[in-house]
Motif scaffolding. Structure first.
Motif, short mmCIF file in Angstrom:
data_model
loop_
_atom_site.label_atom_id
_atom_site.label_comp_id
_atom_site.label_asym_id
_atom_site.label_seq_id
_atom_site.Cartn_x
_atom_site.Cartn_y
_atom_site.Cartn_z
N GLN A 171 0.79 -1.22 0.00
CA GLN A 171 0.00 0.00 0.00
C GLN A 171 0.82 1.27 0.00
N ASN A 172 1.85 1.30 0.84
CA ASN A 172 2.59 2.56 0.92
C ASN A 172 4.09 2.35 0.91
N SER A 188 -1.93 6.91 3.78
CA SER A 188 -1.66 7.56 2.50
C SER A 188 -0.26 8.18 2.49
#
Lengths: 311, 274, 426
Positions: A150-151, B45
């Protein structure tokens, strides 16, 4: 005094010694060698013998007795799908990692040798060597976060290039590749330094002679550098192969052998059988197999290396 | 001189510079991640650069981790191992090189043979022996099996054999005992080899992961690499914490390396040790 | 002589280590100040650790002569550490164990028996206490009812945005809602509609779907049977969620993070996971915008499920302060203590009187869902190698979902592999 210099061979020199000093020396040998040999005995000779014996038993250390099973452990591993797979994975890992390691390190070493600015040369060597001194366990943790789906860094780069993200550590096509990349980053420094030393030791006159004969750059590399580097190459290859066979922390920390045992190398399998499944006997049999493989591979390399020298 | 080609040299240097930058990326990633705030990470994020740079990670490390203790454990065990290995290797090397006794060849061959044995092969019995000695979960278990090194003995023997016997004889006639001989005459002569052996023994001890993983249990007794992995287990989500710990552990290693860089490289090429 | 003196020093040096080693084993308990020292091991999970620390403090206050040393380990290596320490005959006095692991220890006589075990065990639900029993004797006390089925995490806000005003009540509604809730972008799924792809939940969902069709997964002779029509239907239904409906994918499987982490990061609308993950959401992520609701049954039957014996505490037979150690684990098992522990850790009570206490749900409303399904749980059965069993199901599920293997072939292969393992352990 004169005679003593002539007879410098130990044995004869020993015979000539005064009895008192002779006894002194014997006591010295005895006093110092005994503890050292004891330690070797306790932590090297005994474990090897024990491991061989243990491989003939079924032994769960939690219970008080071991059961003699003869060659059963050895027979079992040839029908054990996971072990066969781990053998395949180990060879795949060692083969690809060693080949890419040798190509990369030789290329970088020759490139660094070309740099004439002294401080720049040192700087390059330092940068490439730096990762080798960090604990591999720490490196594996840092790289795990870089491989995060994801990151992680790698998928961020792919995203910038508009390429679909990859599950670096849990896709069977990429998991081993990811570990190989990390391993290369972590220890190409050693071989670069060794190759640089090898290149340093080639006398300049060979190149001069070849250039006079009109050799081009590739010929120089192929017919002067490579043959004269073969001793370094053999040494580097053997040590690299052995160390990659034993690679462990990166697998245990980054993938645990997953997915579908695609990254389950033999070293990890031995560890898991011994300490997760409490199958010490079976694990010892696997360890014996491991030893035999390493010995065979090393002997083969030495043979191959020798015939090349003759040529 | 070899033919000079300015363009090619420049291209090679440029390529090397790019490769060197790539090599440094993981360090950059480690440092940047360590400065990410918990917010950056929880939102899921997080980009390459920390959006809200903070010292959250470092704060947690100093609050949660017995950091000094880990460094101390690693330092103490590594120093003892290194000192002992140098001592036993030099002595055994001296004995094998310059003394005669019964079974010398056999013993030496046996020691050489253990060089070929991967640790995984003897790991199980070594663990069982350590357990029998009652040393599981004790720092002594890290030290004890590593007091001798077959490679060290081998190297020392090779180097000491090259010392002329006359020199030793002369010293003996002057009344020097074997030990004095060892310290005064031999040690200085093989000093470069000893320092190389010392550096790599220390590094191997410092970086060892598999053996401490097997024998150590207490967080307070752990050595640095193992502690880092444990720490990782508790802070999987907040990886800024683990990265902070990694940064703190890497800094001293890099400093030490930069100081001893010359010896490192010389030692590596001299001994071929890893 | 000088050389022998140095040799003597060397020897002393070795002796020093040997002696200092003996005196510092994990099981040491006599100390200078006359206190009884107990070593207590547990796995690392923030809420669990904090709850145990509270218990320890309370016990030490009541028993000033006892000092408990609490040590924790990351879950991945915890079982291995336990095995190593019990093998080396240096176990901790008290250990937290997962119920399914216990038989391996109790069979070898490594654990202390609890007095009056037969009666004591009746105070617990059969599923959680099953693993702690051996031949009618009790070798530990379960702290929780390990339950991965029956409930799921949802983001009510996400449901509302899609016009879904209540949690799904039937399997079809669940699939429907999941499809609506899934958000995709160019790279794949951005928000999963219904995530169940974790190492625990694939297997548990598969087994519970079989049970909810009134099927069975155990054959004869401690062998599993995955060839039944119910098993095929269950696996096909799970495959459809990934392969056809595409409400979840395999990208997060094998990742270091749990699927509940992805849920709390907002990457999933509904996530099938045990109630213990609620604690992680409240503590790590500081969020409250979620709910924990029942997962509808696959059929019109009740939501039956299979459960393992979960976390509990045991005492080592080798402990030199067995009486105190046993006293401590019984202290933690007192109703109010256990209730507080279950509340702190967001675990489901294993002890009947705690579950029946109306205060319990009042203090932790999230527990309503799990408590309502407790009665439908059954013991998972005599699995010889837990990790291997789950790995087989998970590995083949991934192959099936990725279309690399048919449902039938996958079930056949995993059945054979699991039954081989069952035979190897006899």
């Amino acid at each position: 005094m004169n005679e003593a210099t002539v007879i410098s061979d130990n044995k004869r020199a020993g015979m000539r010694k005064k009895p008192g000093r002779y006894r002194n020396e014997r006591r010295f040998v005895f006093a110092f060698l005994t503890p050292v040999l004891l330690l070797f005995g306790l932590f090297a000779f005994l474990p090897i013998a024990w491991s061989l014996i243990l491989s003939l038993f079924q032994y769960n250390p939690m219970s008080d007795h071991a059961r003699y099973v003869g060659a059963a452990n050895y027979l079992r591993m040839f029908t054990d799908g996971v072990v066969l797979k781990s053998l395949w994975v180990t060879f795949k890992f060692v083969f690809f990692t060693v080949i890419s390691n040798l190509v990369i390190t030789l290329a970088i070493a020759t490139a660094i040798q070309r740099v004439r600015v002294r401080w720049l040369k040192d700087l390059f060597r330092t940068v490439f060597f730096l990762p080798t001194i960090a604990p591999l366990a720490g490196t594996a943790i840092v790289w795990s976060t870089m491989f995060n789906y994801q990151n992680g860094l790698f998928n961020m780069i792919l995203g910038e290039l508009h390429i679909a993200p990859v599950q670096w550590l849990s896709d069977p096509h990429y998991a081993l590749l990811s570990v190989i990349m990390m391993t290369l980053w972590a220890d190409i420094g050693y071989n670069i330094v060794l190759f640089m030393a090898g290149l340093d030791s080639i006398p300049e006159m060979y190149y001069e002679a070849a250039i006079l004969d009109g050799a081009n750059r590739w010929h120089l590399f192929r017919h002067v550098t490579l043959p004269l580097l073969s001793r370094s190459t053999l040494f580097v290859t053997i040590t690299t192969v052995i160390s990659y066979f034993q690679a462990f922390p990166q697998f245990q920390i980054m993938t645990k052998g997953e997915p579908f045992n695609e990254t389950r190398v033999l070293a990890l399998q031995i560890y898991d059988q011994a300490f997760s499944n409490s199958n010490m006997g079976y694990a010892s049999a696997l360890a014996t197999l491991f030893l035999v493989i390493i010995l065979i591979v090393t002997v083969l390399q030495l043979r191959l290396g020798r015939t090349q020298w003759e040529y | 001189m070899r033919r000079k080609n300015v363009w090619l040299d420049t291209a090679v240097t440029a390529l090397l510079a790019v490769a060197a930058c790539v090599m440094l990326v993981p360090y950059l990633w480690m440092v940047l991640s360590s400065f990410k705030s918990n917010m950056d990470i929880i939102s899921g994020s997080g980009g390459f650069w920390p959006k809200h740079p903070s010292l959250d990670g470092y704060r947690t490390v100093f609050a949660d981790a017995p950091f000094g203790l880990w460094l101390l454990n690693s330092a103490v065990t590594s120093v003892i191992i290194t000192a002992a290995t140098l001592f036993t290797s030099a002595l055994a090397g001296y004995v094998f090189a310059k003394h005669q006794f019964r079974g010398k060849r056999i013993w030496f061959l046996l020691i050489l043979a253990t060089m070929m044995i991967p640790f995984q092969v003897i790991m199980i019995p070594t663990y069982l022996i350590t357990a029998k000695l009652g040393l599981v979960n004790n720092l002594a278990a890290i030290v004890l099996p590593n007091l001798v090194s077959s490679y060290g003995v081998f190297l020392a023997k090779q180097f000491i054999e090259e010392i002329p016997n006359d020199l030793l004889e002369a010293a003996r006639i002057d009344g020097a005992g074997e030990l004095k001989l060892m310290v005064r005459i031999i040690a200085p002569l093989i000093f470069p080899m000893l320092s190389a052996l010392g550096i790599f023994t220390f590094m191997n001890a410092w970086n060892n992961y598999l053996w401490p993983l097997i024998v150590l249990n207490d967080t307070e007794k752990m050595t640095v690499p193992l502690a880092l992995v444990y720490f990782n287990g508790t802070h999987v989500v907040n990886y800024n914490v683990v990265m902070s710990a990694a940064v703190l552990i890497t800094i001293p290693v890099i400093v030490v390396f930069l100081i001893f860089q010359k010896q490192f490289v010389k030692g590596l090429t001299m001994t071929g040790m890893k | 002589m000088r050389s022998s003196r140095i040799a003597a020093i060397l020897l002393c040096f070795c002796m020093y280590f040997a002696i200092s080693g003996c005196s510092a084993g994990a099981g040491s308990n006599s100390s200078v100040d006359g206190k009884v020292k107990l070593v207590f091991w547990a796995h690392q999970e923030d809420a669990f650790v904090a709850a145990y620390e509270k218990q320890i403090e309370a016990y030490q206050n009541e028993h000033p002569n006892v000092e408990i040393k609490f040590q924790t380990f990351p879950y991945e290596i915890y079982n291995q550490k336990l095995k190593a320490s019990f093998s080396a005959r240096t176990p901790p006095d008290i250990a937290e164990m997962f119920g399914t692991w216990v038989p391996e220890y109790s069979r070898h006589g490594a654990l202390a028996e609890l007095p009056d075990g037969e009666t004591l065990s009746k105070e617990y639900y059969p599923a959680p206490v099953g693993g702690y029993m051996l031949n009618g004797k009790l070798y530990g006390l379960p702290m929780e009812y390990n339950i991965e089925n029956g409930g799921m995490l949802i983001h009510p806000q996400m449901l509302k945005e899609k016009g879904i005003d209540r949690p799904p009540a039937t399997w079809d509604e669940l699939v429907d809602a999941a499809k609506k809730l899934t958000v995709r972008d160019g790279k794949g799924i951005k928000v999963k509609g219904f995530d169940f792809v974790s190492t625990d939940n694939i297997t548990f969902s598969f087994l519970s779907l079989i049970l909810q069709q009134k099927g069975h997964f155990w054959g004869e002779n401690e062998h599993v049977n995955f060839q039944t029509p119910e098993a095929v239907k269950a696996m096909a239904a799970l495959k459809a969620l990934v392969a056809d409906d595409k409400v979840a994918d395999l990208t997060t499987f094998g990742s270091q993070l749990d699927i509940s982490d992805y849920f709390f990061q907002g990457n999933s609308a509904m996530t099938y996971r045990g109630p213990w993950t609620i604690a992680a959401g409240l503590d790590n992520y500081q969020v409250k915008d979620f709910d924990y609701v029942p997962v509808p049954s696959f059929t019109s039957e009740k939501p039956f499920f299979a459960a393992e014996s979960g976390w509990g505490t045991v005492v080592a037979q080798k402990s030199r302060a067995k009486a105190e150690a046993l006293d401590f684990i019984q202290f933690m098992a007192q109703k109010d203590r256990l209730k507080a522990w279950n509340l702190d850790t967001f675990t489901v009570p294993a002890k009947k009187e705690v579950a029946a206490d109306p205060e319990f749900v009042k203090e932790n409303p999230y527990m309503k869902t799990p408590l309502s399904v407790l009665q439908y749980g059954q013991w998972i059965g005599p699995i010889a190698d837990r990790d291997y069993f789950f790995k087989q199901v998970n590995d083949h599920f991934q192959l099936i979902a990725a279309g690399k293997e048919s449902v039938e072939d996958g079930l056949k292969t995993m059945e054979r592999a699991i039954n081989d393992s069952q035979d190897n352990h006899k």
